[in-house]
Design a protein around this motif. Structure first.
Motif, short mmCIF file in Angstrom:
data_model
loop_
_atom_site.label_atom_id
_atom_site.label_comp_id
_atom_site.label_asym_id
_atom_site.label_seq_id
_atom_site.Cartn_x
_atom_site.Cartn_y
_atom_site.Cartn_z
N LEU A 57 12.75 24.94 -47.74
CA LEU A 57 14.16 24.39 -46.64
C LEU A 57 15.04 23.24 -47.35
CD1 LEU A 57 11.39 22.78 -44.29
CD2 LEU A 57 12.80 24.96 -43.58
N ARG A 58 16.22 23.09 -46.79
CA ARG A 58 16.94 22.90 -47.67
C ARG A 58 16.95 21.10 -48.16
NH1 ARG A 58 22.09 26.07 -46.77
NH2 ARG A 58 21.97 27.83 -47.69
N ARG A 59 16.62 20.84 -47.13
CA ARG A 59 16.61 19.45 -46.72
C ARG A 59 15.38 18.20 -46.63
NH1 ARG A 59 22.01 16.47 -44.94
NH2 ARG A 59 20.14 14.83 -45.37
N ASP A 60 14.96 17.07 -46.55
CA ASP A 60 13.88 16.44 -45.05
C ASP A 60 13.10 17.70 -45.08
OD1 ASP A 60 15.98 15.19 -44.60
OD2 ASP A 60 16.25 15.98 -42.93
N VAL A 61 12.48 17.86 -46.72
CA VAL A 61 11.23 18.88 -46.66
C VAL A 61 10.14 18.03 -47.89
CG1 VAL A 61 12.42 20.50 -48.44
CG2 VAL A 61 10.22 20.84 -47.11
N PHE A 62 8.93 18.16 -47.36
CA PHE A 62 8.37 17.72 -48.51
C PHE A 62 7.24 18.80 -49.20
CE2 PHE A 62 4.99 14.64 -50.23
CZ PHE A 62 5.27 13.51 -50.73
N TYR A 63 7.68 19.10 -50.39
CA TYR A 63 6.85 20.60 -51.28
C TYR A 63 5.56 19.97 -51.58
CZ TYR A 63 11.47 22.42 -51.58
OH TYR A 63 12.48 23.22 -50.58
N ILE A 64 4.12 20.48 -51.79
CA ILE A 64 3.54 20.38 -52.16
C ILE A 64 2.74 21.78 -52.94
CG2 ILE A 64 0.81 20.45 -51.26
CD1 ILE A 64 1.58 18.27 -48.38
N ALA A 65 2.48 21.75 -53.78
CA ALA A 65 2.27 23.23 -54.98
C ALA A 65 1.38 22.81 -55.72
CB ALA A 65 3.41 23.21 -55.79
N ASN A 66 0.36 24.03 -55.95
CA ASN A 66 -0.81 24.13 -57.07
C ASN A 66 0.56 23.74 -58.51
OD1 ASN A 66 1.18 26.81 -57.10
ND2 ASN A 66 -0.72 27.68 -58.40
N HIS A 67 -0.53 23.79 -59.44
CA HIS A 67 -0.65 22.81 -61.03
C HIS A 67 -0.75 24.07 -62.00
CE1 HIS A 67 2.95 21.00 -63.32
NE2 HIS A 67 1.46 20.05 -62.89
N LEU A 68 -0.10 24.80 -62.59
CA LEU A 68 -0.50 25.11 -63.70
C LEU A 68 0.12 24.54 -65.18
CD1 LEU A 68 -0.51 27.50 -61.25
CD2 LEU A 68 -1.15 29.15 -63.71
N SER A 69 1.65 24.75 -65.36
CA SER A 69 2.10 24.49 -66.46
C SER A 69 3.29 23.19 -66.47
CB SER A 69 3.15 25.63 -66.77
OG SER A 69 3.64 25.03 -67.96
N TRP A 70 3.47 22.43 -67.22
CA TRP A 70 5.11 22.11 -67.16
C TRP A 70 6.51 22.84 -66.31
CZ3 TRP A 70 8.62 24.13 -70.97
CH2 TRP A 70 8.08 24.27 -72.07
N ILE A 71 6.13 24.45 -66.73
CA ILE A 71 7.38 25.13 -66.37
C ILE A 71 7.16 24.84 -64.95
CG2 ILE A 71 7.88 27.68 -66.44
CD1 ILE A 71 6.47 27.79 -69.77
N ASP A 72 6.64 25.23 -64.31
CA ASP A 72 6.53 24.88 -63.01
C ASP A 72 7.51 24.31 -62.94
OD1 ASP A 72 4.06 26.08 -63.07
OD2 ASP A 72 2.34 24.96 -62.19
N ILE A 73 7.20 22.79 -62.99
CA ILE A 73 8.34 22.30 -62.75
C ILE A 73 9.94 22.19 -63.04
CG2 ILE A 73 9.62 19.56 -63.51
CD1 ILE A 73 6.60 19.01 -64.19
N LEU A 74 10.22 23.15 -63.73
CA LEU A 74 11.32 23.96 -64.45
C LEU A 74 11.91 25.17 -62.95
CD1 LEU A 74 11.36 24.69 -67.70
CD2 LEU A 74 12.05 22.48 -66.97
N ALA A 75 10.93 25.54 -62.46
CA ALA A 75 10.62 26.81 -61.63
C ALA A 75 11.26 26.35 -60.32
CB ALA A 75 9.29 28.18 -61.76
N ILE A 76 10.37 24.94 -59.82
CA ILE A 76 10.68 24.67 -58.40
C ILE A 76 11.86 24.37 -58.57
CG2 ILE A 76 9.99 23.18 -56.72
CD1 ILE A 76 6.71 23.81 -57.49
N ALA A 77 12.58 23.50 -59.43
CA ALA A 77 13.95 22.77 -59.50
C ALA A 77 14.53 23.70 -59.44
CB ALA A 77 13.87 21.23 -60.58
N GLY A 78 14.13 24.28 -60.77
CA GLY A 78 15.85 25.76 -60.66
C GLY A 78 15.85 26.07 -59.57
N GLN A 79 14.87 26.56 -58.36
CA GLN A 79 15.19 27.45 -57.26
C GLN A 79 15.71 26.16 -55.95
OE1 GLN A 79 15.43 30.51 -56.87
NE2 GLN A 79 14.59 30.32 -58.83
N SER A 80 15.01 24.77 -55.78
CA SER A 80 15.28 23.74 -54.45
C SER A 80 16.40 22.84 -55.12
CB SER A 80 13.81 24.17 -54.11
OG SER A 80 13.44 22.97 -55.02
N GLY A 81 16.22 22.05 -56.34
CA GLY A 81 16.56 21.04 -56.62
C GLY A 81 15.90 19.31 -56.17
N THR A 82 14.71 19.86 -56.24
CA THR A 82 13.58 18.74 -55.55
C THR A 82 13.47 17.88 -56.80
OG1 THR A 82 11.54 18.77 -54.88
CG2 THR A 82 11.66 19.49 -56.23
#
Length: 275
Positions: free
Chosen positions: A53-78
């Motif tokens: 979703l592009r806006r007004d969304v709360f993403y809830i994710a599992n977590h393995l590495s600091w690379i998760d942050i790069l990947a999710i933000a790189g795909q969504s800008g969150t």
């Protein structure tokens, strides 16, 4: 050194552009571009599955590495929710502020209302916020209990805000990528950046849901975890296993080995580094 050089080059090129956009009060795309670039520099070959979703969304994710942050933000800008200690970390803390990270104190019980207001402001400014409710990183084959404290912002949910669970999946290399055991942040960064070749990272944006359909943060958290676990089991092809490490900050105590099973080979007996 090549990967580190690529990250420095990205900073030199993109950070001035980000500040220029901010100077003119224009929405800056550069943090998202930088983080996508950084994920690739670290070796991740990110595939997006599903539609974020592009806006007004709360993403809830599992977590393995600091690379998760790069990947999710790189795909969504969150933007993200992170522990307060990260703000003071060299370079990383500064980079986190560029992406408008919301810093919270795990032990600050009296400041919950202030933290909720920060999350609401972040949703208004960034259109999306991501939380990792496990509170730590795992091995991709386990899923810890989800903490509910940061979901108070959804009690009640701001008008029009949706919840979208996200599954991060590294396939056969998940145990290698997972930041677990007693490995320090610096050692983990060195290990990841010196790793030969690349690795797949699939970011599954699962079906979003209306938080109002699950009254209360506990119900919202349980539904998010259920959907992530269901998707992870489907990907793995077998049930999840218990996580093998004690994690004191999130009050998780690993079950003792059964039937002669030994500890995880990387386990040094301590808690996990927190991200």
């Amino acid at each position: 050194m090549l990967r580190a050089g690529g990250l420095v080059l990205a900073l030199i090129l993109l950070v001035p552009l980000h500040y220029l956009w901010r100077l003119f009060r224009i929405g800056s795309p550069w943090p998202k571009i930088f983080l996508a670039w950084a994920a690739r520099m670290a070796g991740a070959r990110v595939t997006r599955i599903g539609v974020p979703l592009r806006r007004d969304v709360f993403y809830i994710a599992n977590h393995l590495s600091w690379i998760d942050i790069l990947a999710i933000a790189g795909q969504s800008g969150t933007a993200f929710v992170a522990k307060e200690e990260l703000r003071g970390a060299p370079v990383v803390g500064w980079l986190s502020t560029l992406n408008r990270t919301v810093f919270v104190k795990r032990e600050n019980r009296m400041g919950v209302a202030e933290q909720i207001n920060q999350l609401r402001d972040a949703l208004e400014e960034n259109w999306s916020v991501t939380v990792f409710p496990e509170g730590t990183t795992t091995d991709g084959l386990s899923l810890l209990p989800f903490k509910t404290s940061m979901l108070r912002v959804l009690e009640p949910a701001p008008a029009g805000v949706m919840v979208q669970p996200v599954l991060l999946e590294y396939g056969a290399v998940s145990e290698e990528i997972g930041w677990v055991g007693t490995e320090s942040g610096l050692d983990n960064a060195k290990r990841m950046l010196s790793r030969s070749g690349s690795f797949p990272l699939r970011v599954h944006f699962l079906e979003p849901f209306q938080p109002g359909d699950f009254p209360g943060r506990k119900a919202i958290t349980a539904e998010s975890r259920r959907r992530i676990e269901e998707a992870l089991v489907a990907v793995l092809g077998h049930p999840l296993r218990p996580f093998a490490y004690d994690v004191a900050p999130v009050a998780y105590i690993a079950a003792p080995p059964r039937n002669g099973e030994g500890d995880h080979p990387q386990d040094g007996g301590g808690g996990l580094p927190q991200t």
